[in-house]
Each structure stands twice: as structure tokens, then as C-alpha cells.
Write a protein that holds these residues in place. Structure first.
Motif, mmCIF file in Angstrom:
data_model
loop_
_atom_site.group_PDB
_atom_site.id
_atom_site.type_symbol
_atom_site.label_atom_id
_atom_site.label_comp_id
_atom_site.label_asym_id
_atom_site.label_seq_id
_atom_site.Cartn_x
_atom_site.Cartn_y
_atom_site.Cartn_z
ATOM 1 N N ARG A 65 0.875 -0.872 0.015
ATOM 2 C CA ARG A 65 -0.036 0.052 -0.074
ATOM 3 C C ARG A 65 0.721 1.275 0.089
ATOM 4 O O ARG A 65 2.218 1.195 0.624
ATOM 5 N N THR A 66 0.361 1.796 -0.899
ATOM 6 C CA THR A 66 0.513 3.861 -0.217
ATOM 7 C C THR A 66 0.199 4.216 -0.400
ATOM 8 O O THR A 66 -0.987 4.300 -0.159
ATOM 9 N N ASP A 67 0.874 5.570 0.537
ATOM 10 C CA ASP A 67 0.564 6.605 1.349
ATOM 11 C C ASP A 67 0.284 7.824 0.242
ATOM 12 O O ASP A 67 1.698 8.840 0.043
ATOM 13 N N VAL A 68 -0.651 7.895 0.056
ATOM 14 C CA VAL A 68 -1.043 9.290 -0.852
ATOM 15 C C VAL A 68 -1.592 10.422 -0.488
ATOM 16 O O VAL A 68 -2.364 10.953 0.448
ATOM 17 N N VAL A 69 -1.418 12.048 -1.273
ATOM 18 C CA VAL A 69 -2.376 12.625 -0.806
ATOM 19 C C VAL A 69 -3.606 13.471 -1.487
ATOM 20 O O VAL A 69 -4.018 12.710 -2.261
ATOM 21 N N THR A 70 -5.024 13.520 -0.306
ATOM 22 C CA THR A 70 -6.258 13.057 -0.890
ATOM 23 C C THR A 70 -6.661 14.756 -0.901
ATOM 24 O O THR A 70 -5.989 15.505 -0.140
ATOM 25 N N VAL A 71 -7.648 15.442 -1.264
ATOM 26 C CA VAL A 71 -8.285 16.511 -1.728
ATOM 27 C C VAL A 71 -9.569 16.531 -0.703
ATOM 28 O O VAL A 71 -10.337 15.455 -0.392
ATOM 29 N N VAL A 72 -9.712 17.496 0.800
ATOM 30 C CA VAL A 72 -10.642 17.107 1.126
ATOM 31 C C VAL A 72 -11.491 18.375 1.317
ATOM 32 O O VAL A 72 -12.366 18.058 1.923
ATOM 33 N N PRO A 95 0.679 1.456 -10.992
ATOM 34 C CA PRO A 95 1.313 2.483 -11.517
ATOM 35 C C PRO A 95 1.660 3.353 -12.208
ATOM 36 O O PRO A 95 2.034 3.806 -12.134
ATOM 37 N N ALA A 96 0.111 2.911 -12.725
ATOM 38 C CA ALA A 96 -0.475 3.660 -13.768
ATOM 39 C C ALA A 96 -0.356 5.033 -13.325
ATOM 40 O O ALA A 96 -0.645 6.346 -14.310
ATOM 41 N N VAL A 97 -0.673 4.922 -12.132
ATOM 42 C CA VAL A 97 -1.626 6.147 -11.556
ATOM 43 C C VAL A 97 -0.702 7.229 -10.931
ATOM 44 O O VAL A 97 -0.254 6.914 -10.479
ATOM 45 N N LYS A 98 -1.059 8.264 -11.014
ATOM 46 C CA LYS A 98 0.471 9.603 -10.531
ATOM 47 C C LYS A 98 -0.562 10.412 -9.489
ATOM 48 O O LYS A 98 -1.274 10.322 -9.705
ATOM 49 N N ALA A 99 0.288 9.448 -8.402
ATOM 50 C CA ALA A 99 -0.385 10.953 -7.007
ATOM 51 C C ALA A 99 0.530 11.239 -6.147
ATOM 52 O O ALA A 99 1.866 10.681 -6.503
ATOM 53 N N VAL A 100 0.195 12.629 -5.781
ATOM 54 C CA VAL A 100 1.328 12.702 -4.751
ATOM 55 C C VAL A 100 2.061 12.009 -3.920
ATOM 56 O O VAL A 100 0.177 11.813 -2.913
ATOM 57 N N ARG A 101 2.955 11.379 -3.851
ATOM 58 C CA ARG A 101 2.769 10.951 -2.332
ATOM 59 C C ARG A 101 2.721 11.389 -0.822
ATOM 60 O O ARG A 101 3.025 12.252 -0.754
ATOM 61 N N ALA A 102 2.434 10.623 0.469
ATOM 62 C CA ALA A 102 1.631 11.362 0.987
ATOM 63 C C ALA A 102 3.305 12.350 1.292
ATOM 64 O O ALA A 102 3.111 13.072 2.267
ATOM 65 N N ASP A 103 4.219 11.519 1.515
ATOM 66 C CA ASP A 103 5.501 12.721 2.099
ATOM 67 C C ASP A 103 6.202 13.754 1.625
ATOM 68 O O ASP A 103 6.947 14.825 1.735
ATOM 69 N N GLY A 120 -12.823 14.433 -1.851
ATOM 70 C CA GLY A 120 -12.419 12.650 -2.161
ATOM 71 C C GLY A 120 -11.992 11.645 -2.555
ATOM 72 O O GLY A 120 -11.501 10.517 -3.315
ATOM 73 N N SER A 121 -11.247 13.182 -3.886
ATOM 74 C CA SER A 121 -10.066 12.686 -5.211
ATOM 75 C C SER A 121 -8.625 12.913 -4.422
ATOM 76 O O SER A 121 -7.959 13.052 -3.308
ATOM 77 N N LEU A 122 -8.136 12.169 -5.359
ATOM 78 C CA LEU A 122 -6.531 11.719 -5.651
ATOM 79 C C LEU A 122 -6.012 13.257 -6.224
ATOM 80 O O LEU A 122 -6.355 13.631 -6.948
ATOM 81 N N LEU A 123 -4.706 13.530 -5.605
ATOM 82 C CA LEU A 123 -3.814 14.482 -6.181
ATOM 83 C C LEU A 123 -3.059 14.282 -7.029
ATOM 84 O O LEU A 123 -2.053 13.935 -6.259
ATOM 85 N N ALA A 124 -3.339 14.410 -8.494
ATOM 86 C CA ALA A 124 -2.345 14.602 -8.675
ATOM 87 C C ALA A 124 -1.203 15.629 -9.288
ATOM 88 O O ALA A 124 -1.296 16.825 -9.030
ATOM 89 N N PRO A 125 0.403 15.346 -9.816
ATOM 90 C CA PRO A 125 1.315 16.755 -9.691
ATOM 91 C C PRO A 125 0.621 17.679 -10.729
ATOM 92 O O PRO A 125 0.927 18.681 -10.661
ATOM 93 N N SER A 126 -0.004 16.858 -11.989
ATOM 94 C CA SER A 126 0.106 17.620 -12.696
ATOM 95 C C SER A 126 -1.017 18.766 -12.482
ATOM 96 O O SER A 126 -1.967 19.825 -13.774
ATOM 97 N N GLN A 127 -1.888 18.567 -11.559
ATOM 98 C CA GLN A 127 -3.242 19.059 -11.281
ATOM 99 C C GLN A 127 -2.488 20.560 -10.136
ATOM 100 O O GLN A 127 -3.755 21.215 -10.286
#
Length: 235
Positions: A65-72, A95-103, A120-127
């Protein structure tokens, strides 16, 4: 005592009953051994192997599992992100999903939203972007488009557009030679609203140069402004 009484009397002469003869040992019932079919054995082994493999895959998925950043919160285009706008989640990330890591959460705080973000959505670097959506020397002009003027291609932030002046019928400008090129200005989409209920009008915020902004506003006020999409390379 007569012989007849002696035969009928079950007791011995001293009054103690005669012991019954002890029964011999009882043989256990025979259990016929069932013949084990090779096909059944093979099927059982296959099911056991499949079950073990399924458990192994499940354990790998749970553990990987990977810790990622979400939008609240709802975040509008151009809004500066704060720590209160973001959260964390632990998910099995493809691996195909690009998301900002929690770190890397701190690295996106202070940046601007390049697109509209939903809870509720994941935050992507391009956003996110460090650039202001309205740069120095630019002005933001709202342009209302009727349903027939809206491109079928969705308008997204950062998209290059051309603002075209279309003279109204019956005016002096409309009587000019048809081979004269219309006046145009370059612009960039900052945000596009949803279609308004009833009218279907879409409001598009367009960034244009500060020198062109007042003219664009005048075109918009007289309904002589049209918007067209530019090629991806801006030409």
C-alpha cells in the motif's frame, strides 16, 4: 428336593445364583477400505494450491500500500492550496496512476490548483502549479458563450484560444471588404463554468494581455466577440 425341582431352581444348593458363562471376545466390524480415485486427489490438491495462491495475492495487495495525498475540500481553479485542503490515505496504488505521495504533501502546499479539485479525489502532480494563472501584464476577462458558440471540445485551464471580433450586421465595420482579416487577440483559458440552467450559457474566464483586455470587454458587451481554439503549439 426332587430332580424336577432341582432342574427348575436356578440357584445352587447354598442359595447363591449360578454365574452365567462369560461371553467370548467380540470381533470388531469390518470396514471396507475405499479406493481413492486419482482424479479426486488431483482436484483436491489443485483447489488447495489455488486457495493458497489467492491468500498469497491478497496478502501482497494488503501489504503493498502507498500513502498518498487526497483532496478534502472543494478547490477552485487558481486557489492556493493549504494544509487544511489536503489529507492522506493509504491505498493499493496502480503504477499507472500518478499521485502525490504523502511524504511530498508539504511540497504542494502553497501551490495553485491548475484544475478544479473535488473532495475525495487523489491529488496528481499535474493538478497543481507554482505559476499564477493570471500572470503579470495580463487581465482576466469573463466571456459568456451561448450553446451554439461552445466548442464540442471541452475547455480546460491552460488551453490557448483566439478572441475574434465579429462586427454586428448593419454596422460600418460589417460593410468592409470581406477579404479583410478579422481582428483577433490571443488568450488562455483559466476556468470554464458549467452550463447555466435554462440558458445553457457557459462563462469562460480568459487571460489576455492588459493592453487587449479593455477591447475584449467592449466586444463582449456588444456581443461581437467569438472564441476559437488555437492549435496545441499556439499557432
Amino acid at each position: 428336593m426332587s430332580k424336577i425341582q432341582e432342574r427348575a431352581d436356578p440357584a445352587s444348593s447354598n442359595g447363591v445364583p449360578r454365574h452365567e458363562r462369560a461371553a467370548g471376545p467380540v470381533a470388531p466390524p469390518r470396514v471396507s477400505a475405499r479406493r481413492r480415485r486419482p482424479g479426486v486427489i488431483a482436484l483436491s490438491l489443485a483447489l488447495m494450491a489455488a486457495g493458497g495462491a489467492g491468500v498469497a495475492v491478497l496478502l501482497l495487495q494488503v501489504g503493498n500500500r502507498t500513502d498518498v495525498v487526497t483532496v478534502v475540500r472543494d478547490i477552485q481553479v487558481g486557489q492556493v492550496l493549504t494544509a487544511a485542503d489536503l489529507g492522506k490515505a493509504s491505498i493499493a496504488l496502480d503504477p499507472a496512476v500518478k499521485a502525490v505521495r504523502a511524504d511530498d504533501l508539504r511540497s504542494v502546499v502553497g501551490k495553485r490548483a491548475a484544475v478544479e479539485l473535488k473532495p475525495g479525489s487523489l491529488l496528481a502532480p499535474s493538478q497543481v502549479t507554482r505559476d499564477s494563472l493570471v500572470k503579470a501584464g495580463e487581465q482576466l476577462v469573463p466571456i459568456g458563450l451561448e450553446p451554439k458558440q461552445i466548442p464540442a471540445t471541452a475547455l480546460v485551464p491552460g488551453q490557448r484560444v483566439q478572441l475574434v471580433h465579429v462586427p454586428a450586421q448593419g454596422t460600418a465595420d460589417a460593410g468592409k471588404s470581406s477579404d479583410a482579416a478579422p481582428q483577433t487577440f490571443d488568450g488562455r483559458v483559466v476556468k470554464a463554468s458549467g452550463a447555466a440552467p435554462g440558458t445553457g450559457i457557459v462563462v469562460v474566464d480568459v487571460a489576455t494581455s492588459a493592453s487587449d483586455g479593455p477591447t475584449v470587454v467592449a466586444w463582449e458587451a456588444t456581443d461581437t466577440l467569438r472564441l476559437i481554439l488555437s492549435a496545441p503549439d499556439g499557432r
